[in-house]
Design a protein around this motif. Structure first.
Motif, PDB file in Angstrom:
ATOM      1  N   THR A  57     -33.205 -30.100 -18.052  1.00 15.15           N
ATOM      2  CA  THR A  57     -32.288 -29.062 -18.514  1.00 15.15           C
ATOM      3  C   THR A  57     -30.821 -29.428 -18.368  1.00 15.15           C
ATOM      4  OG1 THR A  57     -32.289 -28.007 -16.322  1.00 15.15           O
ATOM      5  CG2 THR A  57     -33.936 -27.236 -17.931  1.00 15.15           C
ATOM      6  N   GLY A  58     -30.508 -30.341 -17.430  1.00 13.96           N
ATOM      7  CA  GLY A  58     -29.116 -30.649 -17.115  1.00 13.96           C
ATOM      8  C   GLY A  58     -28.465 -29.620 -16.218  1.00 13.96           C
ATOM      9  N   ILE A  59     -29.263 -28.703 -15.681  1.00 18.69           N
ATOM     10  CA  ILE A  59     -28.744 -27.654 -14.800  1.00 18.69           C
ATOM     11  C   ILE A  59     -28.862 -28.110 -13.349  1.00 18.69           C
ATOM     12  CG2 ILE A  59     -28.948 -25.228 -14.119  1.00 18.69           C
ATOM     13  CD1 ILE A  59     -28.149 -25.808 -17.084  1.00 18.69           C
ATOM     14  N   GLY A  60     -27.826 -27.809 -12.550  1.00 19.36           N
ATOM     15  CA  GLY A  60     -27.823 -28.205 -11.156  1.00 19.36           C
ATOM     16  C   GLY A  60     -28.221 -27.081 -10.220  1.00 19.36           C
ATOM     17  N   ILE A  61     -28.609 -27.445  -9.003  1.00 14.57           N
ATOM     18  CA  ILE A  61     -28.846 -26.453  -7.964  1.00 14.57           C
ATOM     19  C   ILE A  61     -27.816 -26.643  -6.857  1.00 14.57           C
ATOM     20  CG2 ILE A  61     -31.294 -26.165  -8.481  1.00 14.57           C
ATOM     21  CD1 ILE A  61     -31.954 -27.886  -6.041  1.00 14.57           C
ATOM     22  N   ALA A  62     -27.352 -25.514  -6.322  1.00 18.94           N
ATOM     23  CA  ALA A  62     -26.395 -25.514  -5.216  1.00 18.94           C
ATOM     24  C   ALA A  62     -27.077 -24.878  -4.020  1.00 18.94           C
ATOM     25  CB  ALA A  62     -25.135 -24.741  -5.605  1.00 18.94           C
ATOM     26  N   LEU A  63     -27.244 -25.630  -2.939  1.00 20.78           N
ATOM     27  CA  LEU A  63     -27.953 -25.161  -1.757  1.00 20.78           C
ATOM     28  C   LEU A  63     -26.966 -24.461  -0.827  1.00 20.78           C
ATOM     29  CD1 LEU A  63     -30.213 -28.297  -1.265  1.00 20.78           C
ATOM     30  CD2 LEU A  63     -30.770 -26.136  -2.407  1.00 20.78           C
ATOM     31  N   GLU A  64     -27.347 -23.257  -0.409  1.00 22.57           N
ATOM     32  CA  GLU A  64     -26.427 -22.326   0.250  1.00 22.57           C
ATOM     33  C   GLU A  64     -26.565 -22.347   1.766  1.00 22.57           C
ATOM     34  OE1 GLU A  64     -25.676 -17.452   0.356  1.00 22.57           O
ATOM     35  OE2 GLU A  64     -27.130 -18.325  -1.039  1.00 22.57           O
ATOM     36  N   ASN A  65     -25.434 -22.263   2.465  1.00 25.37           N
ATOM     37  CA  ASN A  65     -25.459 -22.065   3.916  1.00 25.37           C
ATOM     38  C   ASN A  65     -26.003 -20.684   4.244  1.00 25.37           C
ATOM     39  OD1 ASN A  65     -22.896 -21.095   2.739  1.00 25.37           O
ATOM     40  ND2 ASN A  65     -22.376 -20.477   4.826  1.00 25.37           N
ATOM     41  N   GLY A  66     -26.875 -20.617   5.219  1.00 26.01           N
ATOM     42  CA  GLY A  66     -27.445 -19.336   5.619  1.00 26.01           C
ATOM     43  C   GLY A  66     -26.781 -18.797   6.866  1.00 26.01           C
ATOM     44  N   CYS A  67     -27.381 -17.739   7.414  1.00 27.73           N
ATOM     45  CA  CYS A  67     -26.974 -17.254   8.731  1.00 27.73           C
ATOM     46  C   CYS A  67     -28.229 -16.835   9.487  1.00 27.73           C
ATOM     47  CB  CYS A  67     -25.952 -16.122   8.660  1.00 27.73           C
ATOM     48  SG  CYS A  67     -26.476 -14.638   7.813  1.00 27.73           S
ATOM     49  N   SER A  68     -28.206 -17.013  10.784  1.00 25.97           N
ATOM     50  CA  SER A  68     -29.388 -16.754  11.595  1.00 25.97           C
ATOM     51  C   SER A  68     -29.731 -15.274  11.600  1.00 25.97           C
ATOM     52  CB  SER A  68     -29.165 -17.223  13.031  1.00 25.97           C
ATOM     53  OG  SER A  68     -28.958 -18.619  13.061  1.00 25.97           O
ATOM     54  N   VAL A  69     -30.997 -14.996  11.311  1.00 27.58           N
ATOM     55  CA  VAL A  69     -31.471 -13.617  11.257  1.00 27.58           C
ATOM     56  C   VAL A  69     -32.768 -13.534  12.050  1.00 27.58           C
ATOM     57  CG1 VAL A  69     -32.259 -11.744   9.766  1.00 27.58           C
ATOM     58  CG2 VAL A  69     -30.473 -13.294   8.969  1.00 27.58           C
ATOM     59  N   GLN A  70     -32.819 -12.645  13.051  1.00 24.62           N
ATOM     60  CA  GLN A  70     -34.046 -12.385  13.809  1.00 24.62           C
ATOM     61  C   GLN A  70     -34.701 -13.679  14.320  1.00 24.62           C
ATOM     62  OE1 GLN A  70     -36.354 -10.070  11.051  1.00 24.62           O
ATOM     63  NE2 GLN A  70     -35.087  -8.249  11.302  1.00 24.62           N
ATOM     64  N   GLY A  71     -33.866 -14.636  14.729  1.00 19.99           N
ATOM     65  CA  GLY A  71     -34.393 -15.840  15.344  1.00 19.99           C
ATOM     66  C   GLY A  71     -34.769 -16.953  14.399  1.00 19.99           C
ATOM     67  N   TYR A  72     -34.654 -16.743  13.078  1.00 18.06           N
ATOM     68  CA  TYR A  72     -34.923 -17.848  12.158  1.00 18.06           C
ATOM     69  C   TYR A  72     -33.701 -18.109  11.293  1.00 18.06           C
ATOM     70  CZ  TYR A  72     -36.328 -14.145   8.791  1.00 18.06           C
ATOM     71  OH  TYR A  72     -36.382 -13.041   7.984  1.00 18.06           O
ATOM     72  N   ASN A  73     -33.847 -19.060  10.350  1.00 15.02           N
ATOM     73  CA  ASN A  73     -32.684 -19.621   9.658  1.00 15.02           C
ATOM     74  C   ASN A  73     -31.721 -20.212  10.689  1.00 15.02           C
ATOM     75  OD1 ASN A  73     -33.616 -19.066   7.105  1.00 15.02           O
ATOM     76  ND2 ASN A  73     -32.481 -17.146   6.912  1.00 15.02           N
ATOM     77  N   ARG A  74     -32.288 -21.053  11.544  1.00 15.64           N
ATOM     78  CA  ARG A  74     -31.479 -21.672  12.599  1.00 15.64           C
ATOM     79  C   ARG A  74     -30.628 -22.811  12.059  1.00 15.64           C
ATOM     80  NH1 ARG A  74     -35.399 -24.208  16.092  1.00 15.64           N
ATOM     81  NH2 ARG A  74     -36.650 -24.294  14.188  1.00 15.64           N
ATOM     82  N   PHE A  75     -31.048 -23.390  10.940  1.00 13.94           N
ATOM     83  CA  PHE A  75     -30.395 -24.591  10.434  1.00 13.94           C
ATOM     84  C   PHE A  75     -29.792 -24.346   9.047  1.00 13.94           C
ATOM     85  CE2 PHE A  75     -33.873 -26.128  13.255  1.00 13.94           C
ATOM     86  CZ  PHE A  75     -33.052 -26.565  14.284  1.00 13.94           C
TER      87      PHE A  75
END
Length: 290
Positions: free
Chosen positions: A147-165
């Motif tokens: 497709t020629g379309i890109g993906i942008a990976l987003e910084n998260g924030c820790s919620v209830q002990g997960y999304n640590r990284f």
């Protein structure tokens, strides 16, 4: 930088066509199509129906003289094993691929996705989670190239002990660099970073030309509130200065729906006009020299 807004300022209370019309009437020239809001609907229809939907959205946006320049892609869940109801990892990959094809019809160059933990119990090491995300997002590369379309990976924030990284720029940059593809970059969510107490100036400078998209929102530094600038406590002069220093070429894209959609509908259009005027003020900010 042009000021953009996600269509989620209206939630699901009105049709996407009406949301486009009202955002355009408020003066927005560029928009974010929030596919996440439509995820349940898209799971109920086939690709030919989605393709027709995307073509209708594109034709209407063209008619109104506005462009879609960013999309929030579908979301698999809080982690890769804590999936949204009705999804498997394979069906999510199929949905992600469809979102990229819809983005191509809409003329959107970058679609935002969430790197996450593997499981909610938090037992995996960073290296295991990095490897899992690398293998997962590599599955999308054939469709990116098609497709020629890109993906942008987003910084998260820790919620209830997960999304640590992937809450800090160093880890997000490592993920993007390891994927090592011209159609894979980063999205910086200012609200997530503020909750994580990240130095946003340093983070933006570290990401540099990896940065392809933004989610602009404010909060009190405690919870992820999705407010307009100056409704929270982010230093916008410093943040905008960093975006200008790295010569960020994307849009200043609001994911600040709670600054608008909490308003009664009768005053929401005025709220949208204010949001655009505020955004234009923010992107014009200059650091004092001295």
């Amino acid at each position: 930088m042009k000021v953009s807004t996600s269509l989620n300022v209206f939630g699901s209370s009105i049709s996407r066509l009406e949301a486009i019309r009202r955002c355009a009437a408020a003066g927005f020239q560029v928009l974010d199509m929030n596919y996440w809001d439509l995820q349940n609907e898209m799971l109920q229809i086939c690709w030919s129906e989605e393709e027709a939907w995307a073509k209708e959205m594109r034709a209407y946006a063209d008619q109104l003289g506005v462009r879609f320049t960013q999309m929030h892609g579908p979301v698999h869940g809080g982690t890769f094993t804590n999936l949204v109801t009705g999804l498997t990892l394979d069906s999510f990959v199929g949905l992600a691929e469809r979102s990229l094809r819809s983005a191509a019809i809409l003329g959107i160059p970058w679609v935002v996705f969430h790197p996450t933990d593997i499981a909610i119990d938090g037992k995996e090491t960073y290296e295991e989670i990095l490897d899992y995300n690398l293998n997962f997002y590599r599955r999308l590369i054939p469709v990116l190239e098609e497709t020629g379309i890109g993906i942008a990976l987003e910084n998260g924030c820790s919620v209830q002990g997960y999304n640590r990284f992937f809450t800090v720029a160093e880890e997000l940059a490592q993920l993007v660099d390891a994927l090592d593809h011209r159609l894979i970059g980063a999205c910086w969510d200012t609200g997530h970073a503020h909750v994580q107490k990240v130095n946003q100036v340093s983070a933006i400078k570290m990401l540099g030309d990896r940065l392809k998209a933004t989610h602009i929102q404010d909060n009190d530094g405690v919870s992820d509130q999705h407010l307009l600038p100056y409704q929270g406590t982010i230093d916008w002069v410093e943040l905008v200065g960093a975006l200008k220093e790295i010569q960020y070429s994307g849009d200043f894209t609001y994911e600040a729906h709670n600054g608008v959609n909490k308003l009664p509908d009768g005053i929401r259009d005025a709220g949208l006009k204010y949001a655009l005027e505020l955004g234009n003020y923010v992107v014009s900010l200059e650091k004092e020299k001295g």
